[in-house]
Write a protein that holds these residues in place. Structure first.
Motif, mmCIF file in Angstrom:
data_model
loop_
_atom_site.group_PDB
_atom_site.id
_atom_site.type_symbol
_atom_site.label_atom_id
_atom_site.label_comp_id
_atom_site.label_asym_id
_atom_site.label_seq_id
_atom_site.Cartn_x
_atom_site.Cartn_y
_atom_site.Cartn_z
ATOM 1 N N ASN A 106 -18.812 1.466 -4.360
ATOM 2 C CA ASN A 106 -18.701 1.578 -5.814
ATOM 3 C C ASN A 106 -17.275 1.404 -6.318
ATOM 4 O O ASN A 106 -17.061 1.169 -7.504
ATOM 5 N N TYR A 107 -16.302 1.569 -5.437
ATOM 6 C CA TYR A 107 -14.896 1.567 -5.846
ATOM 7 C C TYR A 107 -14.070 0.408 -5.304
ATOM 8 O O TYR A 107 -12.957 0.207 -5.762
ATOM 9 N N ALA A 108 -14.550 -0.294 -4.288
ATOM 10 C CA ALA A 108 -13.702 -1.288 -3.641
ATOM 11 C C ALA A 108 -14.479 -2.511 -3.179
ATOM 12 O O ALA A 108 -15.638 -2.406 -2.789
ATOM 13 N N ASN A 109 -13.823 -3.650 -3.209
ATOM 14 C CA ASN A 109 -14.366 -4.901 -2.697
ATOM 15 C C ASN A 109 -13.654 -5.172 -1.383
ATOM 16 O O ASN A 109 -12.456 -5.434 -1.362
ATOM 17 N N TYR A 110 -14.380 -5.098 -0.277
ATOM 18 C CA TYR A 110 -13.786 -5.283 1.033
ATOM 19 C C TYR A 110 -14.798 -5.904 1.976
ATOM 20 O O TYR A 110 -15.997 -5.916 1.723
ATOM 21 N N LYS A 129 -16.041 1.018 -10.213
ATOM 22 C CA LYS A 129 -15.757 2.228 -10.977
ATOM 23 C C LYS A 129 -14.251 2.454 -11.050
ATOM 24 O O LYS A 129 -13.536 2.226 -10.079
ATOM 25 N N PRO A 130 -13.763 2.945 -12.189
ATOM 26 C CA PRO A 130 -12.334 3.249 -12.288
ATOM 27 C C PRO A 130 -12.015 4.550 -11.557
ATOM 28 O O PRO A 130 -12.894 5.385 -11.334
ATOM 29 N N ASN A 131 -10.740 4.691 -11.189
ATOM 30 C CA ASN A 131 -10.323 5.977 -10.635
ATOM 31 C C ASN A 131 -10.130 6.968 -11.792
ATOM 32 O O ASN A 131 -10.404 6.653 -12.947
ATOM 33 N N GLU A 132 -9.665 8.152 -11.487
ATOM 34 C CA GLU A 132 -9.532 9.202 -12.511
ATOM 35 C C GLU A 132 -8.497 8.881 -13.589
ATOM 36 O O GLU A 132 -8.505 9.484 -14.652
ATOM 37 N N TYR A 133 -7.601 7.926 -13.331
ATOM 38 C CA TYR A 133 -6.632 7.514 -14.350
ATOM 39 C C TYR A 133 -7.130 6.329 -15.161
ATOM 40 O O TYR A 133 -6.444 5.847 -16.052
ATOM 41 N N GLY A 134 -8.315 5.804 -14.838
ATOM 42 C CA GLY A 134 -8.868 4.679 -15.582
ATOM 43 C C GLY A 134 -8.459 3.316 -15.053
ATOM 44 O O GLY A 134 -8.609 2.313 -15.748
ATOM 45 N N LEU A 135 -7.967 3.259 -13.809
ATOM 46 C CA LEU A 135 -7.585 1.990 -13.193
ATOM 47 C C LEU A 135 -8.751 1.449 -12.368
ATOM 48 O O LEU A 135 -9.370 2.183 -11.604
ATOM 49 N N PHE A 136 -9.005 0.157 -12.499
ATOM 50 C CA PHE A 136 -10.099 -0.494 -11.795
ATOM 51 C C PHE A 136 -9.584 -1.275 -10.584
ATOM 52 O O PHE A 136 -8.500 -1.851 -10.640
ATOM 53 N N ASP A 137 -10.379 -1.322 -9.541
ATOM 54 C CA ASP A 137 -10.173 -2.237 -8.407
ATOM 55 C C ASP A 137 -8.865 -2.017 -7.636
ATOM 56 O O ASP A 137 -8.358 -2.953 -7.021
ATOM 57 N N VAL A 138 -8.324 -0.814 -7.641
ATOM 58 C CA VAL A 138 -7.053 -0.587 -6.949
ATOM 59 C C VAL A 138 -7.218 -0.424 -5.439
ATOM 60 O O VAL A 138 -6.241 -0.485 -4.708
ATOM 61 N N SER A 139 -8.427 -0.232 -4.969
ATOM 62 C CA SER A 139 -8.643 -0.027 -3.535
ATOM 63 C C SER A 139 -9.293 -1.229 -2.871
ATOM 64 O O SER A 139 -10.049 -1.103 -1.937
ATOM 65 N N GLN A 154 15.199 -6.762 3.535
ATOM 66 C CA GLN A 154 14.947 -7.407 2.244
ATOM 67 C C GLN A 154 14.404 -8.829 2.374
ATOM 68 O O GLN A 154 14.809 -9.739 1.667
ATOM 69 N N GLU A 155 13.449 -8.978 3.292
ATOM 70 C CA GLU A 155 12.793 -10.271 3.453
ATOM 71 C C GLU A 155 11.440 -10.332 2.763
ATOM 72 O O GLU A 155 11.017 -11.397 2.343
ATOM 73 N N ASP A 156 10.747 -9.210 2.676
ATOM 74 C CA ASP A 156 9.401 -9.199 2.121
ATOM 75 C C ASP A 156 9.250 -8.108 1.072
ATOM 76 O O ASP A 156 9.780 -7.014 1.218
ATOM 77 N N LYS A 157 8.482 -8.407 0.035
ATOM 78 C CA LYS A 157 8.184 -7.424 -1.005
ATOM 79 C C LYS A 157 6.894 -6.684 -0.653
ATOM 80 O O LYS A 157 6.069 -7.164 0.118
ATOM 81 N N VAL A 158 6.709 -5.533 -1.256
ATOM 82 C CA VAL A 158 5.562 -4.679 -0.976
ATOM 83 C C VAL A 158 4.308 -5.187 -1.680
ATOM 84 O O VAL A 158 4.343 -5.522 -2.865
ATOM 85 N N LEU A 159 3.213 -5.226 -0.929
ATOM 86 C CA LEU A 159 1.874 -5.499 -1.463
ATOM 87 C C LEU A 159 1.037 -4.252 -1.245
ATOM 88 O O LEU A 159 1.142 -3.605 -0.207
ATOM 89 N N ARG A 160 0.160 -3.930 -2.181
ATOM 90 C CA ARG A 160 -0.716 -2.761 -2.049
ATOM 91 C C ARG A 160 -2.129 -3.118 -2.491
ATOM 92 O O ARG A 160 -2.345 -4.052 -3.245
ATOM 93 N N GLY A 161 -3.086 -2.342 -2.047
ATOM 94 C CA GLY A 161 -4.453 -2.432 -2.523
ATOM 95 C C GLY A 161 -5.454 -3.061 -1.590
ATOM 96 O O GLY A 161 -6.588 -2.635 -1.534
ATOM 97 N N GLY A 162 -5.088 -4.099 -0.873
ATOM 98 C CA GLY A 162 -6.041 -4.782 -0.019
ATOM 99 C C GLY A 162 -6.873 -5.799 -0.772
ATOM 100 O O GLY A 162 -6.859 -5.851 -1.997
ATOM 101 N N ASP A 163 -7.590 -6.634 -0.021
ATOM 102 C CA ASP A 163 -8.430 -7.630 -0.687
ATOM 103 C C ASP A 163 -9.811 -7.723 -0.063
ATOM 104 O O ASP A 163 -10.134 -6.982 0.859
ATOM 105 N N TRP A 164 -10.607 -8.632 -0.595
ATOM 106 C CA TRP A 164 -12.009 -8.749 -0.209
ATOM 107 C C TRP A 164 -12.198 -9.042 1.271
ATOM 108 O O TRP A 164 -13.272 -8.793 1.813
ATOM 109 N N SER A 165 -11.178 -9.577 1.946
ATOM 110 C CA SER A 165 -11.336 -9.918 3.362
ATOM 111 C C SER A 165 -10.889 -8.803 4.301
ATOM 112 O O SER A 165 -11.043 -8.925 5.506
#
Length: 170
Positions: A106-110, A129-139, A154-165
């Motif tokens: 219900n909360y994540a596409n993986y 479904k959004p989290n308790e702060y009202g954000l969608f698809d963060v997981s 300082q070669e790579d920037k941070v990515l968060r959340g994950g994706d469908w794969s």
């Protein structure tokens, strides 16, 4: 969405959903921005087939240019983590500790949902479904850029959340 303060983070604003393909196209058209690495629109459309799907396959510089154009900024890694958890402390995921079955679905596409996933790639933004702060698809759904460097080199920037794969809970 207004994100409340924590012990170490000041209150800040964060979009409720990922940037859509339609929003990013509007940015490119109205700003004249030219990505340093050309966007492969065929690959984008395979993973995000409509203007209501999230923009994918952009560099950190592209994401930063979009946020400046929109009068916003990328969150820090600490801000993103705080916002994604939606106020939950010491839980494995933004919805709690359970990572299998319909609750996580219900909360994540993986990847690997045992046939429960109706999307083979990215889902349209706001599909879960959004989290308790009202954000969608963060997981899950698509990776999201942060301001911070991944390491001191300082070669790579941070990515968060994950994706469908990505596999969740494995």
């Amino acid at each position: 969405v207004a994100i409340p303060a924590s012990d170490t983070i000041k209150p800040f604003w964060m979009d409720a959903t990922e940037v859509t393909l339609g929003q990013f196209k509007k940015f490119l058209k109205s700003s004249g921005y030219k990505p340093a690495e050309p966007i492969n629109w065929d690959d984008v459309s395979k993973g995000s087939p409509s203007d209501k799907h999230p923009m994918i396959y952009v560099t950190w510089h592209d994401a930063t240019a979009y946020t400046k154009w929109a009068g916003k900024r990328l969150p820090t890694e600490e801000e993103w983590e705080w916002a994604a958890r939606g106020g939950l402390i010491d839980k494995g995921y933004s919805w709690g500790d359970a990572y299998r079955g319909s609750l996580a679905r219900n909360y994540a596409n993986y990847y690997g949902t045992g046939g429960e996933d109706i999307w083979k790639k990215a889902a349209p933004v706001g599909s879960f479904k959004p989290n308790e702060y009202g954000l969608f698809d963060v997981s899950g759904n698509v990776w999201e850029w942060c301001q911070d460097w991944y390491s001191s080199d300082q070669e790579d920037k941070v990515l968060r959340g994950g994706d469908w794969s990505d596999r969740i809970g494995t």
